[in-house]
Scaffold this motif. Structure first.
Motif, PDB file in Angstrom:
ATOM      1  N   PRO A 270       0.813  -1.233   0.000  1.00  0.00           N
ATOM      2  CA  PRO A 270       0.000   0.000   0.000  1.00  0.00           C
ATOM      3  C   PRO A 270       0.841   1.274   0.000  1.00  0.00           C
ATOM      4  N   GLU A 271       1.999   1.261   0.686  1.00  0.00           N
ATOM      5  CA  GLU A 271       2.859   2.446   0.686  1.00  0.00           C
ATOM      6  C   GLU A 271       3.515   2.648  -0.677  1.00  0.00           C
ATOM      7  N   ALA A 272       3.918   1.564  -1.314  1.00  0.00           N
ATOM      8  CA  ALA A 272       4.511   1.680  -2.652  1.00  0.00           C
ATOM      9  C   ALA A 272       3.485   2.220  -3.647  1.00  0.00           C
ATOM     10  N   VAL A 273       2.254   1.729  -3.556  1.00  0.00           N
ATOM     11  CA  VAL A 273       1.185   2.226  -4.431  1.00  0.00           C
ATOM     12  C   VAL A 273       0.949   3.714  -4.200  1.00  0.00           C
ATOM     13  N   ALA A 274       0.988   4.154  -2.931  1.00  0.00           N
ATOM     14  CA  ALA A 274       0.804   5.578  -2.625  1.00  0.00           C
ATOM     15  C   ALA A 274       1.918   6.424  -3.225  1.00  0.00           C
ATOM     16  N   GLU A 275       3.142   5.873  -3.272  1.00  0.00           N
ATOM     17  CA  GLU A 275       4.256   6.603  -3.877  1.00  0.00           C
ATOM     18  C   GLU A 275       3.967   6.883  -5.360  1.00  0.00           C
ATOM     19  N   PHE A 276       3.492   5.873  -6.077  1.00  0.00           N
ATOM     20  CA  PHE A 276       3.185   6.074  -7.493  1.00  0.00           C
ATOM     21  C   PHE A 276       2.016   7.035  -7.666  1.00  0.00           C
ATOM     22  N   GLY A 277       1.157   7.129  -6.652  1.00  0.00           N
ATOM     23  CA  GLY A 277       0.048   8.069  -6.732  1.00  0.00           C
ATOM     24  C   GLY A 277       0.488   9.514  -6.826  1.00  0.00           C
ATOM     25  N   ARG A 278       1.739   9.834  -6.408  1.00  0.00           N
ATOM     26  CA  ARG A 278       2.256  11.201  -6.529  1.00  0.00           C
ATOM     27  C   ARG A 278       2.546  11.580  -7.977  1.00  0.00           C
ATOM     28  N   TYR A 279       2.740  10.556  -8.821  1.00  0.00           N
ATOM     29  CA  TYR A 279       3.233  10.815 -10.176  1.00  0.00           C
ATOM     30  C   TYR A 279       2.223  10.519 -11.270  1.00  0.00           C
ATOM     31  N   SER A 280       1.120   9.895 -10.940  1.00  0.00           N
ATOM     32  CA  SER A 280       0.165   9.500 -11.973  1.00  0.00           C
ATOM     33  C   SER A 280      -1.230  10.038 -11.654  1.00  0.00           C
ATOM     34  N   PHE A 281      -1.876  10.605 -12.660  1.00  0.00           N
ATOM     35  CA  PHE A 281      -3.252  11.075 -12.492  1.00  0.00           C
ATOM     36  C   PHE A 281      -4.241   9.903 -12.528  1.00  0.00           C
ATOM     37  N   LYS A 282      -3.761   8.725 -12.932  1.00  0.00           N
ATOM     38  CA  LYS A 282      -4.601   7.530 -12.929  1.00  0.00           C
ATOM     39  C   LYS A 282      -4.205   6.686 -11.722  1.00  0.00           C
ATOM     40  N   PRO A 283      -4.999   6.667 -10.676  1.00  0.00           N
ATOM     41  CA  PRO A 283      -4.595   6.004  -9.428  1.00  0.00           C
ATOM     42  C   PRO A 283      -4.490   4.498  -9.569  1.00  0.00           C
ATOM     43  N   VAL A 284      -3.721   3.911  -8.635  1.00  0.00           N
ATOM     44  CA  VAL A 284      -3.628   2.462  -8.511  1.00  0.00           C
ATOM     45  C   VAL A 284      -4.430   2.071  -7.279  1.00  0.00           C
ATOM     46  N   LEU A 285      -5.396   1.170  -7.451  1.00  0.00           N
ATOM     47  CA  LEU A 285      -6.287   0.767  -6.367  1.00  0.00           C
ATOM     48  C   LEU A 285      -6.060  -0.701  -6.030  1.00  0.00           C
ATOM     49  N   LEU A 286      -6.106  -1.013  -4.727  1.00  0.00           N
ATOM     50  CA  LEU A 286      -5.979  -2.396  -4.279  1.00  0.00           C
ATOM     51  C   LEU A 286      -7.371  -2.939  -3.986  1.00  0.00           C
ATOM     52  N   ALA A 287      -7.846  -3.822  -4.849  1.00  0.00           N
ATOM     53  CA  ALA A 287      -9.200  -4.350  -4.697  1.00  0.00           C
ATOM     54  C   ALA A 287      -9.253  -5.481  -3.682  1.00  0.00           C
TER      55      ALA A 287
END
Length: 334
Positions: A270-287
């Protein structure tokens, strides 16, 4: 002797009065090269001298046409001068012209007192920014970061409201440097460190020097001292506690994100996914809630979210699909 006798300046703010004496002396018609050299020595003897002299010049400029009005008298520190009357008259004429420091009550130095300076900075998703603050401190802001900066005569304060920042702090023994978050604060004099906001927690990584960590303060209780870090350590502050781990950073190095790299070392997914959220307007979600227990190691480009997702698929077999608006969804939907 034409140089101002700075030892004769007393009362009020001595440095401000010394700056005033030099300002007047250099504008006298008999100012010499020796005066200018002595002024330069005084100016470079202490950072506070340059700051005080700059305020005198700024106030002179701000008064515009009133700056040369002789009827606005000002009480100036008098240097000890030779007894020759013409030179003394010339110096006093310069002093009269220096009405930049006058005010209606004669309390000119009140106008010169240091005041608090406040600024706000932010970066958008995918944007990084480097700042140099007024004391020479350098601050690098990662993507999607917000800070509030307040400098006053007693302290230098940065409030990290979101995101992540790397600090290279200029030394100033008279004013401690503080970085505040909702989870706690970091106190430093001269050092290099990184602070990240992670929800109700904050991560601090020390690259050089030393820092003191404190828990969050509120109306009910003051900040609690949690401990010190040494270079190569990382601490997470949460709930008035800190947990210290080795950060595996080399002395004199800097965070990878300064060059666009995201470095993960046994990082919760979840922390790694949040890091990528800083750089992409298309979020990564953990279903799938079970993915929260996965941990990630590796080096990725911040803008390469597809490469990150592909690596997760190859290593862990995590499936991916997209929503209608382009968001990346990892794991099987319920």
């Amino acid at each position: 002797m034409s140089r101002p006798d700075l030892s004769a300046v007393d009362g009020g703010n001595t440095v401000e009065q010394q700056a005033t004496a030099w300002f007047v002396r250099l504008r006298a018609d008999d100012a010499s090269e020796r005066d200018r050299q002595a002024w330069q020595q005084w100016l470079h003897a202490d950072p506070g001298h340059r700051t005080a002299y700059g305020r005198v010049e700024a106030l002179w400029s701000s008064l515009g046409e009133f700056a040369a009005a002789p009827e606005l008298a000002v009480r100036m520190p008098r240097p000890r001068m030779a007894s020759r009357a013409p030179r003394r008259r010339r110096w006093l004429a310069a002093a009269a012209a220096a009405t930049v420091l006058a005010c209606a009550t004669g309390m000119a130095f009140l106008l010169l007192a240091p005041r608090a300076v406040e600024s706000a900075y932010r970066t958008d998703i995918g944007e990084r920014r480097s700042l140099q603050l007024e004391d020479g401190t350098r601050v690098d802001l990662d993507a999607d970061t917000r800070v509030q900066v307040r400098y006053d005569p007693h302290q230098r304060l940065v409030r990290l409201e979101g995101g992540r920042a790397f600090f290279r702090v200029a030394r100033d023994s008279a004013r401690p440097f503080l970085v505040q978050t909702s989870a706690g604060s970091v106190r430093a004099l001269g050092t290099r460190f990184e602070v990240s906001r992670l929800g109700d927690a904050a991560d601090v990584t020390l690259y050089e020097g030393s820092v003191e960590l404190r828990g969050g303060a509120d109306a009910a209780r003051p900040a609690t001292r949690l401990g010190m870090l040494v270079p190569g350590q990382r601490a997470r502050i949460a709930g008035q506690r800190m947990q210290v781990t080795d950060a595996a950073v080399a002395a004199g190095s800097a965070p990878g994100w300064l060059s666009g790299r995201l470095v993960f070392n046994d990082t919760p997914l979840p922390e790694a996914v949040a890091e990528f959220g800083r750089y992409s307007f298309k979020p990564v979600l953990l279903a799938d809630p079970g993915l929260a227990s996965y941990r990630v190691s590796g080096v990725f480009r911040g803008e390469d979210v597809e490469g990150f997702i592909q690596a997760l698929g190859e290593v862990y077999g995590i499936p991916e699909h997209h929503t209608a608006d382009g968001a990346h969804v990892l794991g099987k939907t319920p």
